[in-house]
Design an enzyme around this catalytic site. Sequence first.
Site, PDB file in Angstrom:
ATOM      1  CG  HIS A 113      -1.535   3.121   4.502  1.00 14.47           C
ATOM      2  ND1 HIS A 113      -1.518   1.835   4.010  1.00 14.47           N
ATOM      3  CD2 HIS A 113      -0.877   3.067   5.699  1.00 14.47           C
ATOM      4  CE1 HIS A 113      -0.912   1.037   4.858  1.00 14.47           C
ATOM      5  NE2 HIS A 113      -0.504   1.767   5.894  1.00 14.47           N
ATOM      6  CB  CYS A 127      -0.933  -0.003   1.205  1.00  9.77           C
ATOM      7  SG  CYS A 127      -2.106  -1.368   1.225  1.00  9.77           S
TER       8      CYS A 127
END
Length: 573
Positions: free
Chosen positions: A152, A96
Amino acid sequence: MAVYALTGFSLVSLLSFGYLSWDWMKPSLVADVATDPMEKSLPPTFSRPPHIIFILTDDQGYHDIGYHGSDIQTPTLDRLAAEGVKLENYYIQPICTPSRSQLITGRYQIHTGLQHSIIRPRQPNCLPLDQVTLPQKLQEAGYSTHMVGKWHLGFYKKECLPTRRGFDTFLGSLTGNVDYYTYDNCDGPGVCGYDLHEGEDVAWDQSGKYSTFLYTQRVSKILASHSPKEPIFIYVAFQAVHTPLQSPKEYIYRYRSMGNVARRKYAAMVTCMDEAVKNITWALKKYGYYDNSVIVFSTDNGGQTFSGGSNWPLRGRKGTYWEGGVRGIGFVHSPLIKRKRRTSWALVHITDWYPTLVSLARGNLSNVQGLDGYDVWPAISEGKESPRTEILHNIDPLYNHAKYGSLEDGFGIWNTAVQASIRVGEWKLLTGDPGYSDWIPPQTLTNFPGSWWNLERLTDGLRKSVWLFNITADPYERYDLSEQRPDVVRTLLMRLVHYNRTAIPVRYPAENPRAHPDFNGGAWGPWASEDDGEEWEGGREPLKSRNKKKKCKICKLRSFFRKLNTRLMSNRI
């Protein structure tokens, strides 16, 4: 023997899954969008900067889209890709944070210090503050910029937040993994907190709404309140289809005949996300943006095979440097494309979106130094040759070193125990431990066997630390040519040496107890002051006063009733 048996099985499977035709796609089911009268309008010229909608999905496998022969229904994505340009030589990162950081900065991980793992919730770490981000460059070019979805990229202090990194508005989660309804995230036993934010505030009032629906509604609201005469950039980073596997009941019902439970829930989430993209496209047309828009669709990494995802027929999965971990689904849909309805094999990497989109926006790149991305719009729109000829997938000096790697195996110029991967032209090199090296067919059976495909990994990878593939001729990475072509291995190792000389130190600080949500009102959010250093680690746990304990109990009670209310009011499975 196991290798040959596996290869034979896979060739038969390729025939059965339709992989001899990469342009195969199912008939579109989105009749209402297809018959929109605006669809017949002629492509406009670049009379003004285009509206840019960048859609990023989470953990969607390479196989998990209709036009790759999937058993999952994605009629909207299939149609948008068919009418635009499919990117079939498109690369992302295996997890990610790295993909998101490279999208936002246009730089490889080794040039931001984020080359190891992800940014974890309790780490005093974030996207380096000296990096000028993509939305900041678009703001300079006069764009209104908005982000919806998963960030994130760190949040330990306010300067790290999306609204401080170039976005005018933000609705989404800061961490990497939250409940789709309650927005709770646990970073270990007892370390749980709420994670849905509106701007820089906690969005307690939005709890209970399925995130894919919530984010799509926010995009529509942004478009409705903005003027199509002014350029807009919307970054839609769906939480879908990352775990936990949660979907509204009506979508799961469509896949009731699918035996594998994880695959069934995962498929439902993908189809739900597909309909969300349909609604976003409809909103672009309804509010007058579509004719001057560019829609980019990208996955962030390979699918997680034990959570329902499939990267078939590619090797590997999320978290690996095999093609199944780094080759992404990507396409561009826009009335502004000159050569539409085709498949592009131009080499494209996720870092390329930064210079490509800034150039489309007529922004200034002359003052941005050290970009690793290229402007690939001529390759996408006109079918010209890509300016990119190589990709550094990564060099991770902190990852577990391969047991059988050595400097000697790397011709004295590279320690092959170090995890690294690079592609140069048609050649791809991997060193160290690339990760789980399997080929997993789609999980369509209730209890799909999980042992036979490991045989090659045991016989092929146990005592190796170098692999070489002609990725153009062998996209499924079945024929290791490292022993036959030591000259190519040496050449690519020299490229790794070159890149490694430009790498900055890894930023991976220890977790700090001050980040615990109980110390921050029950929610994940910034905990360090603006005066703390960029890699502030602290070391002293805040005093747990009587008031803090009382507040913590209130937070837990509130969380209990919030979850209870959500379960009663939602059709959650």
